[in-house]
Design a protein around this motif. Structure first.
Motif, PDB file in Angstrom:
ATOM      1  N   ALA A   4      -0.057  -1.033  -2.393  1.00  0.00           N
ATOM      2  CA  ALA A   4      -0.899  -1.291  -3.568  1.00  0.00           C
ATOM      3  C   ALA A   4      -0.199  -2.293  -4.472  1.00  0.00           C
ATOM      4  O   ALA A   4       1.003  -2.516  -4.363  1.00  0.00           O
ATOM      5  CB  ALA A   4      -1.158   0.004  -4.316  1.00  0.00           C
ATOM      6  N   GLY A   5      -0.968  -2.884  -5.365  1.00  0.00           N
ATOM      7  CA  GLY A   5      -0.412  -3.777  -6.365  1.00  0.00           C
ATOM      8  C   GLY A   5      -0.429  -5.228  -5.945  1.00  0.00           C
ATOM      9  O   GLY A   5      -0.727  -5.571  -4.799  1.00  0.00           O
ATOM     10  N   PRO A   6      -0.095  -6.095  -6.891  1.00  0.00           N
ATOM     11  CA  PRO A   6      -0.172  -7.540  -6.658  1.00  0.00           C
ATOM     12  C   PRO A   6       0.752  -8.047  -5.548  1.00  0.00           C
ATOM     13  O   PRO A   6       0.382  -8.947  -4.806  1.00  0.00           O
ATOM     14  CB  PRO A   6       0.210  -8.158  -8.001  1.00  0.00           C
ATOM     15  N   GLU A   7       1.931  -7.469  -5.417  1.00  0.00           N
ATOM     16  CA  GLU A   7       2.851  -7.931  -4.369  1.00  0.00           C
ATOM     17  C   GLU A   7       2.270  -7.643  -2.988  1.00  0.00           C
ATOM     18  O   GLU A   7       2.277  -8.502  -2.096  1.00  0.00           O
ATOM     19  CB  GLU A   7       4.216  -7.269  -4.520  1.00  0.00           C
ATOM     20  N   ASP A  77      -8.798  -1.314   6.052  1.00  0.00           N
ATOM     21  CA  ASP A  77      -9.191  -1.454   4.644  1.00  0.00           C
ATOM     22  C   ASP A  77      -8.173  -2.256   3.829  1.00  0.00           C
ATOM     23  O   ASP A  77      -8.389  -2.526   2.651  1.00  0.00           O
ATOM     24  CB  ASP A  77      -9.448  -0.096   4.001  1.00  0.00           C
ATOM     25  N   ALA A  78      -7.087  -2.677   4.438  1.00  0.00           N
ATOM     26  CA  ALA A  78      -6.028  -3.396   3.716  1.00  0.00           C
ATOM     27  C   ALA A  78      -6.528  -4.699   3.081  1.00  0.00           C
ATOM     28  O   ALA A  78      -6.198  -4.970   1.918  1.00  0.00           O
ATOM     29  CB  ALA A  78      -4.829  -3.661   4.621  1.00  0.00           C
ATOM     30  N   PRO A  79      -7.328  -5.517   3.777  1.00  0.00           N
ATOM     31  CA  PRO A  79      -7.785  -6.754   3.117  1.00  0.00           C
ATOM     32  C   PRO A  79      -8.625  -6.484   1.866  1.00  0.00           C
ATOM     33  O   PRO A  79      -8.476  -7.186   0.860  1.00  0.00           O
ATOM     34  CB  PRO A  79      -8.606  -7.462   4.203  1.00  0.00           C
ATOM     35  N   MET A  80      -9.479  -5.475   1.910  1.00  0.00           N
ATOM     36  CA  MET A  80     -10.302  -5.170   0.733  1.00  0.00           C
ATOM     37  C   MET A  80      -9.433  -4.616  -0.401  1.00  0.00           C
ATOM     38  O   MET A  80      -9.593  -5.003  -1.555  1.00  0.00           O
ATOM     39  CB  MET A  80     -11.410  -4.176   1.073  1.00  0.00           C
ATOM     40  N   ARG A  81      -8.499  -3.743  -0.060  1.00  0.00           N
ATOM     41  CA  ARG A  81      -7.598  -3.227  -1.098  1.00  0.00           C
ATOM     42  C   ARG A  81      -6.761  -4.344  -1.698  1.00  0.00           C
ATOM     43  O   ARG A  81      -6.550  -4.398  -2.911  1.00  0.00           O
ATOM     44  CB  ARG A  81      -6.695  -2.120  -0.543  1.00  0.00           C
ATOM     45  N   ALA A  82      -6.315  -5.261  -0.855  1.00  0.00           N
ATOM     46  CA  ALA A  82      -5.526  -6.393  -1.342  1.00  0.00           C
ATOM     47  C   ALA A  82      -6.369  -7.275  -2.252  1.00  0.00           C
ATOM     48  O   ALA A  82      -5.926  -7.674  -3.336  1.00  0.00           O
ATOM     49  CB  ALA A  82      -4.991  -7.206  -0.161  1.00  0.00           C
ATOM     50  N   ARG A  83      -7.593  -7.554  -1.841  1.00  0.00           N
ATOM     51  CA  ARG A  83      -8.476  -8.392  -2.646  1.00  0.00           C
ATOM     52  C   ARG A  83      -8.692  -7.787  -4.020  1.00  0.00           C
ATOM     53  O   ARG A  83      -8.684  -8.479  -5.023  1.00  0.00           O
ATOM     54  CB  ARG A  83      -9.820  -8.574  -1.937  1.00  0.00           C
TER      55      ARG A  83
END
Length: 95
Positions: A4-7, A77-83
């Protein structure tokens, strides 16, 4: 990698950009859809707004999401969470 988070978001987006760059059949579609040149793509690889656009592009097709996530060993779901973790990435509330 922290999930999670910006990084995390920037890491996933840069990974997606690298994945796109390696897809001879998909890269021209991305460049055409975004109006981006290869030079601009390299220059903006650390720009959160551009990276959000990279994720938006990948998220347009479930097959692309699966292919990217499988190659990067990420949850689907990582790309959506990252976005959503990038600046301006929150989904709009239409109600």
């Amino acid at each position: 990698m922290k999930q999670a988070g910006p990084e995390f978001a920037e890491t996933v987006a840069v990974m997606a950009l690298g994945w796109l760059a390696g897809k001879d059949e998909l890269l021209p579609i991305f460049l055409g859809a975004t109006g981006t040149s290869l030079a601009e793509m390299r220059e903006r690889a650390d720009d959160p707004a551009f990276l959000r656009g990279v994720l938006d592009f990948v998220l347009m097709d479930d097959e692309w999401v699966r292919a990217f996530c499988d190659s990067a060993e990420l949850a689907y779901d990582a790309p959506m969470r990252a976005r959503q973790s990038l600046p301006g990435g929150a989904e709009p509330n239409w109600t």
